[in-house]
Write an enzyme that holds these catalytic residues in place. Structure first.
Site, short mmCIF file in Angstrom:
data_model
loop_
_atom_site.label_atom_id
_atom_site.label_comp_id
_atom_site.label_asym_id
_atom_site.label_seq_id
_atom_site.Cartn_x
_atom_site.Cartn_y
_atom_site.Cartn_z
N LYS A 69 1.03 -1.16 0.20
CA LYS A 69 0.05 -0.03 -0.02
C LYS A 69 0.82 1.34 -0.07
O LYS A 69 0.51 2.39 -0.90
CB LYS A 69 -0.88 -0.08 1.11
CG LYS A 69 -1.93 1.24 1.34
CD LYS A 69 -3.02 1.14 2.49
CE LYS A 69 -3.61 2.27 2.37
NZ LYS A 69 -4.57 2.28 3.61
N TRP A 127 4.34 0.59 7.89
CA TRP A 127 3.58 1.85 8.00
C TRP A 127 4.75 2.97 7.75
O TRP A 127 5.89 2.53 8.46
CB TRP A 127 2.94 2.29 9.48
CG TRP A 127 1.81 1.18 9.49
CD1 TRP A 127 0.54 1.47 8.66
CD2 TRP A 127 1.40 0.03 10.34
NE1 TRP A 127 -0.37 0.33 9.20
CE2 TRP A 127 0.14 -0.37 10.14
CE3 TRP A 127 2.32 -0.67 11.34
CZ2 TRP A 127 -0.33 -1.52 10.73
CZ3 TRP A 127 1.75 -1.73 11.89
CH2 TRP A 127 0.40 -2.20 11.78
#
Length: 161
Positions: free
Chosen positions: A33, A125
């Site tokens: 992502k 992240w």
């Protein structure tokens, strides 16, 4: 639960992204992502699953989790299928989305003492704010921290009150 990966990263995992000897797997940058490659050390649970899948592997099929047993079988499109929901009913849990597992994985890591920096790398992240959105904690993991004040109180006052 072993890697904290997103559903599509698990379902589309290919054998060329797994090194069982080194006990690592990775998501290529274009698959992530955040568009940054994510490496994952493989714990015992992950290794058990991968070894089981390797034993079932059909020669020439590149997918770790193919939807069939043929050489040209494709990966599953979604994990939330009939088996997913049947397992939830048997376990008597509320309906779960795959992404709920990622939240649980992150929370368990923090409660077990994994640093936020390490968790940020493991989960792929970009920021601490993102990590904290995923780590929903129960207060029990703070017990040893709460007890630290007792040592100070005893030292200063000879008792705890």
């Amino acid at each position: 639960m072993a890697t904290g990966w997103r559903e599509q990263n698990v379902l589309r995992l290919m054998w060329d992204q797994v090194d069982l000897d080194r006990r690592v797997a990775w998501i290529k940058g274009r698959q992530a992502k955040a568009k940054k490659a994510i490496g994952a050390p493989l714990n015992r649970n992950a290794m058990d699953i991968l070894l089981e899948q390797r034993a079932k592997r059909v020669a020439g099929n590149p997918w770790v989790f193919p939807s069939g047993s043929e050489k040209d079988s494709q990966p599953y499109v979604r994990a939330s299928n009939t088996g997913w929901y049947a397992t939830q009913r048997r376990a008597r849990v509320e309906p779960l989305a795959w992404h709920d597992l990622r939240h649980t994985w992150a929370s368990w890591h923090v409660m077990a003492g994994t640093s936020l920096r390490s968790l940020m790398e493991l989960g792929g992240w970009r920021s601490y704010q993102s990590v904290l959105r995923y780590a929903h904690l129960s207060p029990e993991h703070l017990a040893s921290d709460a007890e630290r004040i007792e040592k100070v109180a005893r030292k200063l006052h000879g008792r705890v009150g």
